[in-house]
Design a protein around this motif. Structure first.
Motif, mmCIF file in Angstrom:
data_model
loop_
_atom_site.group_PDB
_atom_site.id
_atom_site.type_symbol
_atom_site.label_atom_id
_atom_site.label_comp_id
_atom_site.label_asym_id
_atom_site.label_seq_id
_atom_site.Cartn_x
_atom_site.Cartn_y
_atom_site.Cartn_z
ATOM 1 N N VAL A 95 0.708 -1.213 -0.018
ATOM 2 C CA VAL A 95 -0.231 -0.175 -0.043
ATOM 3 C C VAL A 95 1.219 1.468 -0.300
ATOM 4 C CG1 VAL A 95 -1.783 1.310 0.719
ATOM 5 C CG2 VAL A 95 -1.463 -1.424 1.558
ATOM 6 N N GLN A 96 1.998 1.384 0.373
ATOM 7 C CA GLN A 96 2.824 2.481 0.930
ATOM 8 C C GLN A 96 3.118 2.712 -0.976
ATOM 9 O OE1 GLN A 96 5.824 3.607 4.460
ATOM 10 N NE2 GLN A 96 7.372 2.990 1.895
ATOM 11 N N ALA A 97 3.952 1.440 -1.570
ATOM 12 C CA ALA A 97 4.548 1.755 -3.024
ATOM 13 C C ALA A 97 4.060 2.327 -3.231
ATOM 14 C CB ALA A 97 5.094 0.253 -2.883
ATOM 15 N N ALA A 98 1.922 1.620 -3.547
ATOM 16 C CA ALA A 98 1.195 2.004 -4.430
ATOM 17 C C ALA A 98 0.889 3.601 -4.741
ATOM 18 C CB ALA A 98 -0.164 1.455 -4.321
ATOM 19 N N PHE A 99 1.144 4.571 -3.247
ATOM 20 C CA PHE A 99 0.407 6.013 -2.514
ATOM 21 C C PHE A 99 2.042 6.909 -2.351
ATOM 22 C CE2 PHE A 99 -2.464 2.905 -2.894
ATOM 23 C CZ PHE A 99 -3.252 3.336 -3.734
ATOM 24 N N TRP A 100 3.096 6.019 -2.491
ATOM 25 C CA TRP A 100 4.656 6.838 -2.314
ATOM 26 C C TRP A 100 4.787 8.063 -2.676
ATOM 27 C CZ3 TRP A 100 7.828 5.949 1.302
ATOM 28 C CH2 TRP A 100 9.018 6.445 1.374
ATOM 29 N N ASP A 101 4.193 8.437 -4.608
ATOM 30 C CA ASP A 101 4.490 9.832 -4.677
ATOM 31 C C ASP A 101 2.895 10.374 -4.712
ATOM 32 O OD1 ASP A 101 7.120 10.785 -5.215
ATOM 33 O OD2 ASP A 101 7.213 9.445 -6.398
ATOM 34 N N ASP A 102 1.501 10.480 -3.735
ATOM 35 C CA ASP A 102 0.447 10.825 -4.249
ATOM 36 C C ASP A 102 0.392 11.372 -2.610
ATOM 37 O OD1 ASP A 102 -2.310 11.117 -4.412
ATOM 38 O OD2 ASP A 102 -2.697 9.158 -5.553
ATOM 39 N N PRO A 103 0.341 12.801 -2.851
ATOM 40 C CA PRO A 103 0.283 13.222 -1.507
ATOM 41 C C PRO A 103 -1.226 12.818 -0.752
ATOM 42 C CG PRO A 103 0.046 15.064 -3.197
ATOM 43 C CD PRO A 103 0.112 13.187 -3.360
ATOM 44 N N ARG A 104 -2.353 12.790 -1.726
ATOM 45 C CA ARG A 104 -3.537 12.663 -1.601
ATOM 46 C C ARG A 104 -4.219 11.327 -0.660
ATOM 47 N NH1 ARG A 104 -6.372 11.552 -7.427
ATOM 48 N NH2 ARG A 104 -4.296 10.569 -7.171
ATOM 49 N N VAL A 105 -2.998 10.489 -0.523
ATOM 50 C CA VAL A 105 -3.221 9.093 1.186
ATOM 51 C C VAL A 105 -2.184 9.385 1.638
ATOM 52 C CG1 VAL A 105 -3.386 7.363 0.432
ATOM 53 C CG2 VAL A 105 -3.997 8.215 -1.496
ATOM 54 N N LEU A 106 -2.787 9.160 2.993
ATOM 55 C CA LEU A 106 -1.613 8.836 4.278
ATOM 56 C C LEU A 106 -1.762 7.144 4.167
ATOM 57 C CD1 LEU A 106 -0.003 10.467 6.536
ATOM 58 C CD2 LEU A 106 -2.526 10.112 8.009
ATOM 59 N N THR A 107 -0.317 7.264 4.121
ATOM 60 C CA THR A 107 -0.257 5.682 4.754
ATOM 61 C C THR A 107 0.292 4.954 6.718
ATOM 62 O OG1 THR A 107 1.524 4.933 3.814
ATOM 63 C CG2 THR A 107 -0.243 4.898 2.467
ATOM 64 N N VAL A 108 0.076 4.719 7.200
ATOM 65 C CA VAL A 108 0.437 4.542 8.675
ATOM 66 C C VAL A 108 -0.013 3.268 8.707
ATOM 67 C CG1 VAL A 108 0.339 4.995 11.229
ATOM 68 C CG2 VAL A 108 -0.747 6.814 9.567
ATOM 69 N N SER A 109 1.770 2.424 9.063
ATOM 70 C CA SER A 109 1.987 1.249 9.434
ATOM 71 C C SER A 109 2.368 1.113 10.707
ATOM 72 C CB SER A 109 2.687 0.657 8.271
ATOM 73 O OG SER A 109 3.306 -0.304 8.513
ATOM 74 N N MET A 110 2.303 0.038 11.390
ATOM 75 C CA MET A 110 2.536 0.158 12.841
ATOM 76 C C MET A 110 2.547 -0.994 13.148
ATOM 77 S SD MET A 110 1.621 1.077 16.266
ATOM 78 C CE MET A 110 0.261 -0.640 16.361
ATOM 79 N N HIS A 111 3.730 -2.053 12.761
ATOM 80 C CA HIS A 111 4.791 -3.256 12.877
ATOM 81 C C HIS A 111 5.826 -3.729 12.960
ATOM 82 C CE1 HIS A 111 6.017 -0.521 9.479
ATOM 83 N NE2 HIS A 111 7.742 -1.120 9.928
ATOM 84 N N GLU A 112 6.213 -4.847 13.342
ATOM 85 C CA GLU A 112 7.493 -5.416 13.959
ATOM 86 C C GLU A 112 8.633 -4.554 13.328
ATOM 87 O OE1 GLU A 112 9.905 -9.612 14.828
ATOM 88 O OE2 GLU A 112 7.812 -9.804 14.878
ATOM 89 N N HIS A 113 9.986 -4.416 13.777
ATOM 90 C CA HIS A 113 10.693 -3.129 13.456
ATOM 91 C C HIS A 113 11.255 -4.828 12.438
ATOM 92 C CE1 HIS A 113 14.942 -1.204 12.888
ATOM 93 N NE2 HIS A 113 13.965 -0.526 14.097
ATOM 94 N N PRO A 114 11.542 -3.924 11.465
ATOM 95 C CA PRO A 114 12.199 -4.274 9.632
ATOM 96 C C PRO A 114 13.873 -5.562 10.185
ATOM 97 C CG PRO A 114 12.265 -1.835 9.430
ATOM 98 C CD PRO A 114 11.203 -2.031 10.251
ATOM 99 N N ARG A 115 14.217 -5.209 10.956
ATOM 100 C CA ARG A 115 15.535 -5.807 11.057
ATOM 101 C C ARG A 115 14.904 -7.493 11.068
ATOM 102 N NH1 ARG A 115 17.296 -1.297 15.072
ATOM 103 N NH2 ARG A 115 18.249 -0.346 13.852
ATOM 104 N N THR A 116 13.845 -7.372 12.074
ATOM 105 C CA THR A 116 13.339 -9.066 12.510
ATOM 106 C C THR A 116 12.400 -9.707 11.735
ATOM 107 O OG1 THR A 116 12.102 -8.078 14.615
ATOM 108 C CG2 THR A 116 14.407 -8.648 14.836
ATOM 109 N N LEU A 117 11.769 -8.874 10.847
ATOM 110 C CA LEU A 117 10.934 -9.279 10.244
ATOM 111 C C LEU A 117 10.140 -8.801 8.586
ATOM 112 C CD1 LEU A 117 8.611 -11.442 11.240
ATOM 113 C CD2 LEU A 117 7.110 -9.408 11.589
ATOM 114 N N PHE A 118 9.617 -9.786 7.661
ATOM 115 C CA PHE A 118 9.395 -9.502 6.773
ATOM 116 C C PHE A 118 8.771 -8.442 7.001
ATOM 117 C CE2 PHE A 118 6.331 -9.923 3.468
ATOM 118 C CZ PHE A 118 7.046 -10.157 2.588
ATOM 119 N N PRO A 119 8.290 -7.428 5.415
ATOM 120 C CA PRO A 119 10.065 -7.710 4.093
ATOM 121 C C PRO A 119 10.599 -6.725 4.188
ATOM 122 C CG PRO A 119 7.631 -6.717 5.030
ATOM 123 C CD PRO A 119 7.233 -6.696 5.735
#
Length: 296
Positions: A168-192
């Motif tokens: 979802v972040q990639a799909a709207f990376w350059d689109d200011p109409r969409v705010l993406t907020v992700s709360m997740h395990e740190h990328p050091r220890t988990l996919f992706p």
């Protein structure tokens, strides 16, 4: 949003994305009488024109090909891998799940309903040109893209799955109409291995992405504190017209594929907070999607 045929999204008996989780969830809906307290709708599968709102034409064609003959899958486009093994009917099943999310978004935008739920959805890892992380078509991105097509100017996406909502972040990376907020395990220890705090949006939409990366072992107190410290303030500033949320259950302490330690009570508290935030900042327009979670 529910159609029994979404359980055909099935990577096989040894795969952790077992469709039994969907059947069990719908069983709970019926057991508690929720299907009588609210409207249950089924929508048609997303057609090619809808899928191309996010996904490349060559990728959709590749999914169709392996859907008809899984034997041709060779890992191209992420199809035929351990995460996304090919199966007969893959395109139809994935497009059906996407169709439920898109139809829910349409019903919200047209004022037919205030809230819509597709617990079969939340397939947030699929990229415009490839499958990833058990996800073939990115129904969350497609629902958001459809809202934009209908005229929405500000859509907020909040993802509390244990994995980063990278597709979802990639799909709207350059689109200011969409705010993406992700709360997740740190990328050091988990996919992706993405979703670092430094990822804040592309050159045309700086500040439109927020990533809350939590250390392995984070439990209820830290998880809830992170959510309440960041998400309400971002939504208050962005003032979305629609709130889209992804509620992967894999933050749970019993999930064997990740390393957070969150309880059902904390998950419920975040879902209730999303409900309140939708009413406070989005006139109640709220599309809630499912996500990952190991069905034991």
């Amino acid at each position: 949003m529910w159609d029994e045929a979404v359980t055909r999204y099935d990577f096989g008996p040894s795969h952790p994305m077992d469709p039994v989780r969907l059947a069990l969830t719908m069983g709970l809906v019926r057991a508690f009488g929720l299907d009588r307290a609210m409207e249950v709708r089924a929508a048609p599968a997303a057609g090619d024109s809808t899928l191309r709102l996010v996904h490349r034409e060559d990728y959709v064609a590749a999914v169709r090909e392996v859907s008809e003959d899984p034997g041709v899958a060779d890992g191209s486009y992420g199809l035929g891998t351990m995460d996304d093994p090919a199966f007969h009917g893959m395109h139809e099943a994935a497009a059906l799940i996407a169709g439920q999310s898109v139809a829910g978004a349409e019903a919200l935008w047209h004022g037919e309903v205030e809230h819509a739920v597709n617990f079969a959805g939340g397939l947030h890892h699929a990229m415009p040109g490839g499958a990833a992380g058990f996800c073939v078509y990115n129904d969350a991105s497609l629902a958001i893209a459809r809202l934009l097509e209908l005229g929405a100017e500000r859509v907020a996406y909040v993802d509390v799955d244990v994995h980063h909502g990278d597709g979802v972040q990639a799909a709207f990376w350059d689109d200011p109409r969409v705010l993406t907020v992700s709360m997740h395990e740190h990328p050091r220890t988990l996919f992706p291995q993405t979703g670092w705090p430094e990822e804040t949006g592309g050159p045309e939409a700086e500040g439109s992405a927020a990533n809350i990366a939590l250390p392995a072992g984070t439990g209820d107190e830290g998880w809830l504190r992170a959510f309440h410290a960041v998400v309400p303030e971002l939504l208050a500033d962005f003032r979305p017209q629609v709130l889209v949320t992804q509620h992967g259950a894999d933050t749970h302490f019993e999930d064997p594929l990740a390393h957070l330690a969150v309880s059902l009570d904390a998950q419920r508290a975040v879902q209730e907070a999303c409900h309140r935030l939708a009413h406070e900042y989005a006139d109640g327009r709220w599309l809630a999607l499912g996500g990952g979670g190991y069905a034991v």
